[in-house]
Write a protein that holds these residues in place. Structure first.
Motif, mmCIF file in Angstrom:
data_model
loop_
_atom_site.group_PDB
_atom_site.id
_atom_site.type_symbol
_atom_site.label_atom_id
_atom_site.label_comp_id
_atom_site.label_asym_id
_atom_site.label_seq_id
_atom_site.Cartn_x
_atom_site.Cartn_y
_atom_site.Cartn_z
ATOM 1 N N ARG A 69 20.402 12.341 -31.148
ATOM 2 C CA ARG A 69 21.218 11.805 -32.243
ATOM 3 C C ARG A 69 22.219 12.845 -32.742
ATOM 4 N NH1 ARG A 69 16.461 8.399 -35.492
ATOM 5 N NH2 ARG A 69 16.231 6.818 -33.840
ATOM 6 N N ASP A 72 25.120 12.922 -30.297
ATOM 7 C CA ASP A 72 26.014 11.775 -30.505
ATOM 8 C C ASP A 72 26.911 12.003 -31.725
ATOM 9 O OD1 ASP A 72 24.911 10.509 -28.329
ATOM 10 O OD2 ASP A 72 23.539 9.257 -29.516
ATOM 11 N N ALA A 73 26.321 12.528 -32.792
ATOM 12 C CA ALA A 73 27.102 12.771 -34.009
ATOM 13 C C ALA A 73 28.173 13.827 -33.767
ATOM 14 C CB ALA A 73 26.178 13.204 -35.148
ATOM 15 N N GLY A 75 29.533 14.517 -30.913
ATOM 16 C CA GLY A 75 30.546 13.926 -30.043
ATOM 17 C C GLY A 75 31.576 13.141 -30.828
ATOM 18 N N SER A 76 31.127 12.419 -31.854
ATOM 19 C CA SER A 76 32.065 11.670 -32.697
ATOM 20 C C SER A 76 32.952 12.615 -33.498
ATOM 21 C CB SER A 76 31.289 10.753 -33.653
ATOM 22 O OG SER A 76 30.508 9.817 -32.936
ATOM 23 N N LEU A 77 32.364 13.713 -33.987
ATOM 24 C CA LEU A 77 33.140 14.677 -34.766
ATOM 25 C C LEU A 77 34.235 15.326 -33.936
ATOM 26 C CD1 LEU A 77 30.497 16.623 -36.892
ATOM 27 C CD2 LEU A 77 32.286 15.110 -37.740
ATOM 28 N N ALA A 79 35.790 14.080 -31.344
ATOM 29 C CA ALA A 79 36.497 13.085 -30.525
ATOM 30 C C ALA A 79 37.952 13.472 -30.288
ATOM 31 C CB ALA A 79 36.417 11.714 -31.188
ATOM 32 N N THR A 80 38.558 14.204 -31.215
ATOM 33 C CA THR A 80 39.960 14.603 -31.061
ATOM 34 C C THR A 80 40.098 15.962 -30.381
ATOM 35 O OG1 THR A 80 40.058 15.709 -33.209
ATOM 36 C CG2 THR A 80 40.535 13.344 -33.170
#
Length: 332
Positions: A69, A72-73, A75-77, A79-80
């Motif tokens: 988890r 995943d978190a 990876g979202s942070l 993303a840019t």
């Protein structure tokens, strides 16, 4: 990695483990907290592990799932391709803010918003929210994202003045202010750090023509910890500022003790969530009056009285007495 301070009977407020993540800014240590649940009927949740990242608490029954988890978190942070610098927060809504060239860019659910500094970006974000809410303006807060712990930090206060909006954050033992034209100021954290930062920021803004006087810069959204530290480390001057604050249901006579710390004087009003600083009591009265007049609390300088107090107390931050509307005077 296991926390060596956590023993078999250790205080559960201590983290049991740390996730250690290496990035271009160094190393981030994320504390992992453990909570046993022996009474749980589900054998898979007899214990819970928690870690906090970017203002969210992730939870799982074992470290393996928690690690997934967390990945995943992160990876979202990222993303840019870079971590966010800040978050713009309005209620339950939050938008990450990234740095692109010489501008800040906020990724909203709608358009990308940009600003040359945080003040401009916050203004545009507030306008965007108002356009989504039928023209109703909503308060916007800004939180700093720290690479040291991958968490968000709320401002200790916001230095505010004519055309100026400068949030101040306390991270890694320092207070850092983010100002206009990409300026930043930083001082070591300490009892008088907020006032030292006020002087540095104010003098710099005066020198570049953005401010008339350092005392025109006042603190809003002052945190309880900042206000408490100032009160605990300062001393009374024996002087107070007194005025009448009108309310829809009446009026209150407000007395603000003036305190001194490291050659500067200040008055803090918890009711109005503000902090005013100046080199002397007369200047403090002048600029506090201007702020109160702009906020519609008083008519002008004549409504704020500087008087001897006979000994201000640490606990008398604000003293307000309710007055009937018919008996209230606009002059203190």
């Amino acid at each position: 990695m296991r926390n060596p301070a956590f023993g078999h009977r250790a205080d559960r407020t201590l983290p049991r483990y740390f996730y250690v993540l290496r990035n271009r800014d160094g190393e981030a240590r994320l504390p992992v907290y453990w909570e046993p649940r022996p009474a749980s009927r589900d054998p898979l949740v007899r214990e819970v592990y928690r870690v906090r990242v970017a203002g969210r608490t992730l939870e799982a029954g074992n470290l393996h799932v928690l690690g997934d988890r967390l990945r995943d978190a992160l990876g979202s942070l990222l993303a840019t391709g870079q971590p966010p610098r800040f978050w713009l927060v309005n209620g339950a809504c939050a938008s990450p803010v990234y740095r692109e060239g010489e501008a800040y860019v906020a990724l909203t659910d709608g358009p990308r918003l940009w600003g040359k500094d945080l003040a401009e970006l916050v203004g545009r974000y507030a306008h965007y929210l108002a356009s989504c809410n039928g023209g109703r303006r909503a308060p916007v807060s800004v939180a700093l994202f720290s690479p040291a712990d991958l968490d968000v930090h709320w401002p200790e206060l916001v230095w505010t003045g004519p055309g100026v909006w400068i949030p101040v954050f306390g991270v890694d033992g320092r207070l850092t202010a983010f100002g206009p034209r990409d300026r930043t100021w930083s001082v070591p954290a300490g009892p008088g750090a907020v006032l030292e930062l006020w002087e540095r920021v104010g003098n710099d803004l005066v020198a570049c023509g953005l401010l008339q006087h350092p005392a025109a810069l006042w603190g809003s959204e002052v945190s309880d910890s900042t206000r408490g530290a100032l009160l605990a480390s300062s001393e009374p001057t024996g002087l107070t500022l007194r005025f009448v604050h009108f309310h829809p249901s009446g009026a209150g006579r407000v007395t603000l003790p003036i305190r001194r710390l490291e050659g500067r004087v200040f008055a803090s009003c918890g009711e109005l969530s503000c902090l005013h600083v100046a080199p002397d009591p007369g200047t403090l009265r002048e600029y506090l009056s201007a702020h109160l007049a702009q906020a519609g609390v008083v008519a002008g300088l004549q409504d704020v009285v500087l008087e001897e107090d006979g000994g201000a107390s640490l606990h008398r931050l604000v003293r307000a007495e309710r007055l009937p509307v018919g008996l209230a005077s606009s002059h203190a």
